[in-house]
Design a protein around this motif. Structure first.
Motif, mmCIF file in Angstrom:
data_model
loop_
_atom_site.group_PDB
_atom_site.id
_atom_site.type_symbol
_atom_site.label_atom_id
_atom_site.label_comp_id
_atom_site.label_asym_id
_atom_site.label_seq_id
_atom_site.Cartn_x
_atom_site.Cartn_y
_atom_site.Cartn_z
ATOM 1 N N THR A 126 15.969 8.451 45.220
ATOM 2 C CA THR A 126 15.834 9.317 46.378
ATOM 3 C C THR A 126 17.040 10.237 46.448
ATOM 4 O OG1 THR A 126 15.264 9.329 48.738
ATOM 5 C CG2 THR A 126 17.002 7.783 48.049
ATOM 6 N N PRO A 184 15.883 14.956 52.404
ATOM 7 C CA PRO A 184 14.704 15.555 51.761
ATOM 8 C C PRO A 184 14.884 17.026 51.396
ATOM 9 C CG PRO A 184 14.037 14.242 53.642
ATOM 10 C CD PRO A 184 15.542 14.308 53.671
ATOM 11 N N CYS A 207 17.532 18.508 50.326
ATOM 12 C CA CYS A 207 18.722 18.655 49.491
ATOM 13 C C CYS A 207 18.567 19.862 48.557
ATOM 14 C CB CYS A 207 18.930 17.380 48.677
ATOM 15 S SG CYS A 207 20.396 17.415 47.637
ATOM 16 N N ALA A 224 18.398 19.113 44.692
ATOM 17 C CA ALA A 224 17.492 18.028 44.293
ATOM 18 C C ALA A 224 17.076 18.156 42.840
ATOM 19 C CB ALA A 224 16.261 18.020 45.194
ATOM 20 N N THR A 247 11.381 9.828 45.450
ATOM 21 C CA THR A 247 10.656 9.368 46.631
ATOM 22 C C THR A 247 11.550 9.488 47.866
ATOM 23 O OG1 THR A 247 9.405 7.542 47.607
ATOM 24 C CG2 THR A 247 11.365 6.940 46.352
ATOM 25 N N PHE A 248 10.925 9.564 49.011
ATOM 26 C CA PHE A 248 11.680 9.557 50.271
ATOM 27 C C PHE A 248 11.212 8.416 51.161
ATOM 28 C CE2 PHE A 248 12.149 13.846 48.664
ATOM 29 C CZ PHE A 248 13.529 13.944 48.679
ATOM 30 N N SER A 249 10.621 7.419 50.525
ATOM 31 C CA SER A 249 10.151 6.249 51.254
ATOM 32 C C SER A 249 10.682 4.996 50.568
ATOM 33 C CB SER A 249 8.624 6.230 51.267
ATOM 34 O OG SER A 249 8.171 5.079 51.958
ATOM 35 N N PRO A 306 13.381 6.230 53.626
ATOM 36 C CA PRO A 306 14.420 7.248 53.684
ATOM 37 C C PRO A 306 15.793 6.615 53.444
ATOM 38 C CG PRO A 306 13.090 7.258 55.692
ATOM 39 C CD PRO A 306 12.699 6.064 54.897
ATOM 40 N N TRP A 307 16.658 7.362 52.745
ATOM 41 C CA TRP A 307 18.008 6.882 52.472
ATOM 42 C C TRP A 307 18.802 6.829 53.770
ATOM 43 C CZ3 TRP A 307 22.871 9.018 53.188
ATOM 44 C CH2 TRP A 307 23.925 8.349 52.573
#
Length: 99
Positions: free
Chosen positions: A44, A48, A50, A53, A78-80, A82-83
């Protein structure tokens, strides 16, 4: 061992906005390497939106592909989940002044 080499290389990849490598930041959610040299990395980003990226993912891909014994690399972003800061190592938290 291939896994160790990959982890070592990923410790040379940094988020340009944070002076800590992606492993210590907790951005790598999953790292798999099989006996045939196929590597799967699920990672991640700190946010999101960024702006770098693509650069970070490309650097992970290129550095992993350059490791002797690696035959195929799949990097999945992935963003799931979230960091968040809790995913960082204690060393990273200390370095960034979060402890």
């Amino acid at each position: 061992m291939l896994y160790d080499k990959i982890e070592e290389v990923l410790r040379t990849v940094y988020d340009p906005e944070i002076p800590v490598n992606i492993m210590d930041l907790g951005l790598v959610y999953e790292l798999q390497a099989d006996d045939n040299g196929k590597v799967k990395i699920i990672m991640t980003l700190t946010a999101p939106g960024c702006p770098v990226a693509g650069d970070i993912v490309a650097e992970v891909q290129q550095k992993t592909e350059a490791i002797e014994g690696v035959t195929d690399v799949y990097v999945h972003l992935t963003f799931s989940p979230p960091w968040n800061r809790e995913m960082m190592t204690e060393e990273a938290k200390l370095e960034l002044g979060f402890l």
